[in-house]
Design a protein around this motif. Structure first.
Motif, PDB file in Angstrom:
ATOM      1  N   SER A  82      59.676  34.982 121.747  1.00  0.00           N
ATOM      2  CA  SER A  82      59.920  33.585 121.363  1.00  0.00           C
ATOM      3  C   SER A  82      58.719  32.909 120.700  1.00  0.00           C
ATOM      4  O   SER A  82      58.871  31.834 120.122  1.00  0.00           O
ATOM      5  CB  SER A  82      60.306  32.771 122.604  1.00  0.00           C
ATOM      6  OG  SER A  82      59.253  32.764 123.553  1.00  0.00           O
ATOM      7  N   ILE A  83      57.548  33.522 120.768  1.00  0.00           N
ATOM      8  CA  ILE A  83      56.337  32.841 120.301  1.00  0.00           C
ATOM      9  C   ILE A  83      56.394  32.549 118.809  1.00  0.00           C
ATOM     10  O   ILE A  83      55.821  31.572 118.333  1.00  0.00           O
ATOM     11  CB  ILE A  83      55.082  33.687 120.648  1.00  0.00           C
ATOM     12  CG1 ILE A  83      53.815  32.829 120.559  1.00  0.00           C
ATOM     13  CG2 ILE A  83      54.978  34.923 119.756  1.00  0.00           C
ATOM     14  CD1 ILE A  83      52.588  33.528 121.140  1.00  0.00           C
ATOM     15  N   LEU A  84      57.152  33.387 118.060  1.00  0.00           N
ATOM     16  CA  LEU A  84      57.225  33.184 116.612  1.00  0.00           C
ATOM     17  C   LEU A  84      58.135  32.029 116.229  1.00  0.00           C
ATOM     18  O   LEU A  84      57.966  31.442 115.160  1.00  0.00           O
ATOM     19  CB  LEU A  84      57.734  34.454 115.929  1.00  0.00           C
ATOM     20  CG  LEU A  84      56.783  35.644 115.855  1.00  0.00           C
ATOM     21  CD1 LEU A  84      57.365  36.707 114.949  1.00  0.00           C
ATOM     22  CD2 LEU A  84      55.429  35.233 115.347  1.00  0.00           C
ATOM     23  N   ILE A  85      59.118  31.725 117.090  1.00  0.00           N
ATOM     24  CA  ILE A  85      60.107  30.703 116.732  1.00  0.00           C
ATOM     25  C   ILE A  85      59.424  29.396 116.368  1.00  0.00           C
ATOM     26  O   ILE A  85      59.747  28.759 115.368  1.00  0.00           O
ATOM     27  CB  ILE A  85      61.091  30.478 117.899  1.00  0.00           C
ATOM     28  CG1 ILE A  85      61.896  31.750 118.163  1.00  0.00           C
ATOM     29  CG2 ILE A  85      62.032  29.319 117.594  1.00  0.00           C
ATOM     30  CD1 ILE A  85      62.804  31.645 119.369  1.00  0.00           C
ATOM     31  N   SER A 131      60.269  30.639 127.298  1.00  0.00           N
ATOM     32  CA  SER A 131      59.855  29.252 127.104  1.00  0.00           C
ATOM     33  C   SER A 131      58.324  29.113 127.086  1.00  0.00           C
ATOM     34  O   SER A 131      57.791  28.239 126.405  1.00  0.00           O
ATOM     35  CB  SER A 131      60.459  28.356 128.193  1.00  0.00           C
ATOM     36  OG  SER A 131      60.215  28.871 129.475  1.00  0.00           O
ATOM     37  N   ILE A 132      57.626  29.984 127.830  1.00  0.00           N
ATOM     38  CA  ILE A 132      56.158  29.964 127.775  1.00  0.00           C
ATOM     39  C   ILE A 132      55.686  30.324 126.369  1.00  0.00           C
ATOM     40  O   ILE A 132      54.715  29.757 125.852  1.00  0.00           O
ATOM     41  CB  ILE A 132      55.560  30.925 128.817  1.00  0.00           C
ATOM     42  CG1 ILE A 132      55.826  30.408 130.228  1.00  0.00           C
ATOM     43  CG2 ILE A 132      54.050  31.102 128.605  1.00  0.00           C
ATOM     44  CD1 ILE A 132      55.443  31.383 131.322  1.00  0.00           C
ATOM     45  N   GLY A 190      73.555  32.336 126.139  1.00  0.00           N
ATOM     46  CA  GLY A 190      73.424  30.884 126.241  1.00  0.00           C
ATOM     47  C   GLY A 190      71.987  30.425 126.219  1.00  0.00           C
ATOM     48  O   GLY A 190      71.653  29.409 125.593  1.00  0.00           O
ATOM     49  N   MET A 191      71.094  31.189 126.865  1.00  0.00           N
ATOM     50  CA  MET A 191      69.687  30.812 126.974  1.00  0.00           C
ATOM     51  C   MET A 191      68.996  30.792 125.613  1.00  0.00           C
ATOM     52  O   MET A 191      68.360  29.809 125.231  1.00  0.00           O
ATOM     53  CB  MET A 191      68.981  31.801 127.911  1.00  0.00           C
ATOM     54  CG  MET A 191      67.482  31.620 128.010  1.00  0.00           C
ATOM     55  SD  MET A 191      67.041  30.220 129.043  1.00  0.00           S
ATOM     56  CE  MET A 191      65.267  30.319 128.967  1.00  0.00           C
ATOM     57  N   MET A 192      69.115  31.870 124.855  1.00  0.00           N
ATOM     58  CA  MET A 192      68.414  31.965 123.576  1.00  0.00           C
ATOM     59  C   MET A 192      68.963  30.983 122.564  1.00  0.00           C
ATOM     60  O   MET A 192      68.212  30.323 121.846  1.00  0.00           O
ATOM     61  CB  MET A 192      68.513  33.396 123.034  1.00  0.00           C
ATOM     62  CG  MET A 192      67.655  33.644 121.807  1.00  0.00           C
ATOM     63  SD  MET A 192      65.898  33.447 122.209  1.00  0.00           S
ATOM     64  CE  MET A 192      65.171  33.624 120.583  1.00  0.00           C
ATOM     65  N   GLY A 193      70.295  30.888 122.496  1.00  0.00           N
ATOM     66  CA  GLY A 193      70.893  29.951 121.558  1.00  0.00           C
ATOM     67  C   GLY A 193      70.483  28.519 121.855  1.00  0.00           C
ATOM     68  O   GLY A 193      70.166  27.743 120.944  1.00  0.00           O
ATOM     69  N   PHE A 194      70.474  28.159 123.138  1.00  0.00           N
ATOM     70  CA  PHE A 194      70.069  26.818 123.548  1.00  0.00           C
ATOM     71  C   PHE A 194      68.617  26.529 123.144  1.00  0.00           C
ATOM     72  O   PHE A 194      68.309  25.481 122.577  1.00  0.00           O
ATOM     73  CB  PHE A 194      70.225  26.682 125.061  1.00  0.00           C
ATOM     74  CG  PHE A 194      69.557  25.471 125.650  1.00  0.00           C
ATOM     75  CD1 PHE A 194      70.135  24.224 125.551  1.00  0.00           C
ATOM     76  CD2 PHE A 194      68.325  25.570 126.298  1.00  0.00           C
ATOM     77  CE1 PHE A 194      69.525  23.099 126.087  1.00  0.00           C
ATOM     78  CE2 PHE A 194      67.710  24.470 126.831  1.00  0.00           C
ATOM     79  CZ  PHE A 194      68.308  23.224 126.729  1.00  0.00           C
ATOM     80  N   MET A 195      67.730  27.474 123.429  1.00  0.00           N
ATOM     81  CA  MET A 195      66.315  27.261 123.133  1.00  0.00           C
ATOM     82  C   MET A 195      66.077  27.045 121.642  1.00  0.00           C
ATOM     83  O   MET A 195      65.326  26.148 121.239  1.00  0.00           O
ATOM     84  CB  MET A 195      65.484  28.448 123.635  1.00  0.00           C
ATOM     85  CG  MET A 195      65.293  28.470 125.135  1.00  0.00           C
ATOM     86  SD  MET A 195      64.393  29.931 125.694  1.00  0.00           S
ATOM     87  CE  MET A 195      62.904  29.803 124.740  1.00  0.00           C
TER      88      MET A 195
END
Length: 577
Positions: free
Chosen positions: A24-27, A156-157, A290-295
C-alpha cells in the motif's frame, strides 16, 4: 521451546508487516514517484504504468502463493521463508536505485516491484504455517491474531509511512524496507528453527501452468478493463480484454479438473471438504476485497478532494492523508490482538462474523457524509471500519489454520493468502468500474458547466467534457489540474480569447477538486453501497463455518503432540475421506 515460538512470531510478523506495508505504500506516494521519474501522469500510456506499479505486486503474490506453499511443505517452510526475506531485500534495494526516467523508469519500477513481490510471496505463504507449527492450539488465536493484524494493519501503516516519506524523497519509500529486510534475513537464518514435517512429493507442473496462467491472464484482463479504450471510459469493450477474461476463466474452471487427474496436486482440493477451511478462506477473500477497495477510495477522497479544498498544498497532501487515516490503523492494532485472545477461549465463528458486520455498517454510514465532511465523523467511521476488520481477521485466520492437519499447513497458508490477494486485486477492478461508470453519466456535464461558469468559453468547455473519468480521478489524486493540461494543448488563438480572469480561476489550486467533488462523491456513495454488500456477504459466509467440536479439538491436540510421521499421514488420509 518457549523462546523458539516467540522468535517465530516476531520474525514472521516482521516479515508480513514489511511485505504488506509495501503493498500500500505506493498508493499514497504516487505523486512523488511520478514527479521523481519525470513521467506525466496524463500521457496516454501513463495510466497503464500506474496500474501496473500498483497492481503488479498484488498479481504476482496472488499467482505464486499456492505454489510456494506447496514447495514449503516439500522442502521446509523456514528455509523458503528465509529465502523470501533475502529476495524482498534485494528488490527493495533495486527500487531505491531505479536509474531510469520517464517510460524507462516506470518499466524499471514495475520489474523491480515484481522481484519484491516474489520475496513477499515466500513470506506470505509461510508465516501462518510457521506460527501454527510453533504454538499450541490454546495459544494459536492470539499468535495468529498478532500476525494477521500485522498483515491487515500493514496496509494502512504503509499509507502513513508513504505519506511521510513522499514529502522528503520518493526513493526513501523503498529504502525504508532495506534495514528491516537485512535484519529479518540475518535473524531468520540464525534463529528460526525448522519444525514442519517435510513431504516427499513432485511439483505439479500441469496444475501450476493451468492455475498461474489462468490467474495471470484473468487479472491482466481486469487490470486493462479499467483502463480507457478508444473513446470509451473503460476497456471492458476491448476485444483483447474480453479474450483475456474468457481464456483466464476457462483455465481457472479447468484447474480443479486437472488437479483431480494429478497424483500429487499443488492445490489440495481435499482441504475444501473441511467446512471451516472453506468458509474461512472465502470470507477472508471477501473481506480483503472490501478492505483494499475501501482504502483506495478513501485515499482518493482525502488526497484528491478534501485536503486540497481545505487549503493543503499538494506537496503535503500525501503526509496529511496518511495522518488522517490513522484511526483505522489504531483500531486494527487494538481490536486485532484482543479478538485473537478472546477467540482462543470463546470461539471464532461469531466474533469474526460480527467484525465484518461492524465494517459493513461503517461503509453504509459513510454514505451520509458529504464531500466537504467534518473530519471527526470520518475519523469515527474509519475507527469503526478498522475495529471490525480487526475483530474479523485474527479469529478467522486462527480458525482456518487450526482446521487443517499439520503436514498441509504450508499449502493451507498459501491457499488462504492466495484467496485474500485475489480478493485484494479484484477489488481494484470492481470498485474502480463502479466509480468510473458512475462518473461517465455526470462528469461531462459537470466539467463543461464549470468551464462556462468560469468564463472559459465553448471550445475549452467541449474539450473538458471529453476528459476520461480515469484521468479526472488520477489527476485529482496526483495533484494535476486537467484544465492546465488542456489549455496547453489548445491553439494559441483560442487561449488568447479566454479572459485572463477565467484562466486564473480555472488554474487555481482548489478549482478542479471543488468542481470534481460533487460528481465524485455521488459515484463514491454507490461504491460504498457495493462495498457494504460485499462485506455483508463475507459475514454471511463466515457465519456458516463449521464450529469445532470439543472432541475433535482434543483429538487434534493429541495428534499434534505425537511426533510420529505415521500419525500425520493418518490424519491426512482421514481428511481426504
Amino acid at each position: 521451546m518457549v523462546q523458539e515460538k516467540w522468535v517465530a512470531l516476531s520474525n514472521t510478523t516482521m516479515g508480513v508487516l514489511m511485505a504488506t506495508i509495501n503493498m500500500s505504500i505506493l498508493i499514497i506516494a504516487l505523486p512523488a514517484i511520478f514527479t521523481g521519474i519525470k513521467l506525466n501522469p496524463l500521457q496516454p500510456n501513463s495510466f497503464v504504468y500506474l496500474l501496473w506499479i500498483l497492481m503488479g505486486y498484488m498479481i504476482v503474490t496472488a499467482v505464486l502463493l499456492v505454489t510456494i506453499g506447496r514447495l514449503s511443505d516439500m522442502f521446509g517452510r523456514v528455509r523458503l521463508f528465509n529465502m523470501g526475506f533475502a529476495i524482498f531485500t534485494v528488490g527493495s534495494i533495486l527500487l531505491y536505485l531505479t536509474p531510469g526516467k520517464g517510460d524507462t523508469g516506470a518499466l524499471e519500477l514495475i520489474f523491480f516491484r515484481i522481484i519484491q513481490a516474489v520475496g513477499g510471496s515466500f513470506i506470505f505463504a509461510n508465516s501462518y504455517a510457521i506460527i501454527t507449527d510453533n504454538f499450541k492450539k490454546e495459544e494459536r488465536g492470539f499468535a495468529l491474531g498478532i500476525n494477521a493484524i500485522a498483515a491487515t494493519a500493514g496496509m494502512s501503516i504503509g499509507i502513513v509511512v508513504g505519506g511521510v516519506l513522499a514529502t522528503i524523497n520518493w526513493r526513501y519509500i523503498f529504502l525504508v524496507s532495506v534495514p528491516v529486510g537485512i535484519l529479518g534475513t540475518v535473524w531468520s537464518y540464525l534463529k528460526l528453527k525448522e519444525t514442519s514435517p517435510k513431504k516427499k512429493q513432485r511439483l505439479d507442473i500441469p496444475g501450476n501452468i493451468t492455475f498461474a496462467g489462468g490467474l495471470i491472464i484473468f487479472l491482466v484482463g481486469v487490470t486493462y478493463g479499467i483502463a480507457p479504450y478508444k473513446s470509451s471510459a473503460m476497456g471492458w469493450g476491448n476485444p483483447w480484454v474480453q479474450v483475456a477474461l474468457i481464456v483466464g476463466a476457462i483455465l481457472l474452471i479447468a484447474f480443479p479438473f486437472v488437479e483431480r487427474k494429478v497424483k500429487q496436486p499443488m492445490f489440495n482440493l481435499s482441504l475444501f471438504r473441511i467446512r471451516g477451511f472453506t468458509a474461512g478462506s472465502f470470507a477472508g477473500m471477501i473481506s480483503s476485497m472490501g478492505m483494499m477497495g475501501f482504502m483506495f477510495m478513501i485515499i482518493i477522497l482525502f488526497q484528491g478532494i478534501w485536503l486540497p479544498i481545505h487549503g493543503y498544498h499538494y506537496a503535503s497532501v500525501p503526509f496529511w492523508a496518511g495522518i488522517y487515516m490513522l484511526p483505522m490503523t489504531v483500531a486494527m492494532g487494538i481490536f486485532g490482538p484482543i479478538a485473537g485472545r478472546y477467540s482462543d477461549t470463546h470461539g471464532q465463528r461469531w466474533l469474526a462474523s460480527s467484525g465484518l458486520i461492524v465494517s459493513g455498517v461503517a461503509l453504509l454510514l459513510l454514505v451520509l457524509l458529504p464531500a466537504d465532511f467534518i473530519y471527526i465523523f470520518m475519523a469515527i467511521l474509519l475507527f469503526m471500519f478498522g475495529a471490525g476488520m480487526g475483530m474479523f481477521t485474527a479469529p478467522n485466520t486462527s480458525a482456518v489454520m487450526s482446521s487443517v492437519p499439520a503436514d498441509v499447513r504450508g499449502s493451507a497458508s498459501g491457499m488462504l493468502t492466495t484467496l485474500r490477494n485475489v480478493g485484494t486485486t479484484a477489488s481494484m477492478g470492481i470498485f474502480f468500474s463502479i466509480l468510473i461508470l458512475g462518473l461517465t453519466t455526470t462528469l461531462p456535464h459537470t466539467l463543461s458547466s464549470a468551464v462556462y461558469a468560469a468564463g472559459g468559453g465553448s471550445t475549452l468547455a467541449v474539450e473538458m467534457s471529453k476528459l476520461p473519468p480515469t484521468e479526472a480521478i488520477f489527476g485529482a489524486l496526483l495533484g494535476i489540474n486537467p484544465a492546465k493540461v488542456i489549455l496547453g494543448l489548445l491553439p494559441t488563438s483560442v487561449v488568447s480569447s479566454i479572459p485572463a480572469s477565467a484562466i486564473a480561476t480555472m488554474t487555481a489550486r482548489t478549482w478542479f477538486p471543488t468542481i470534481f467533488a460533487p460528481a465524485f462523491i455521488k459515484s463514491l456513495h454507490i461504491v460504498f453501497y457495493a462495498g457494504a454488500a460485499i462485506v455483508f456477504v463475507g459475514a454471511l459466509v463466515s457465519i456458516f463455518r463449521e464450529p469445532l467440536r470439543k472432541s475433535k479439538s482434543e483429538k487434534a491436540d493429541k495428534a499434534e503432540a505425537k511426533p510420529e510421521s505415521s500419525d500425520i499421514s493418518d490424519r491426512a488420509v482421514k481428511m481426504k475421506r
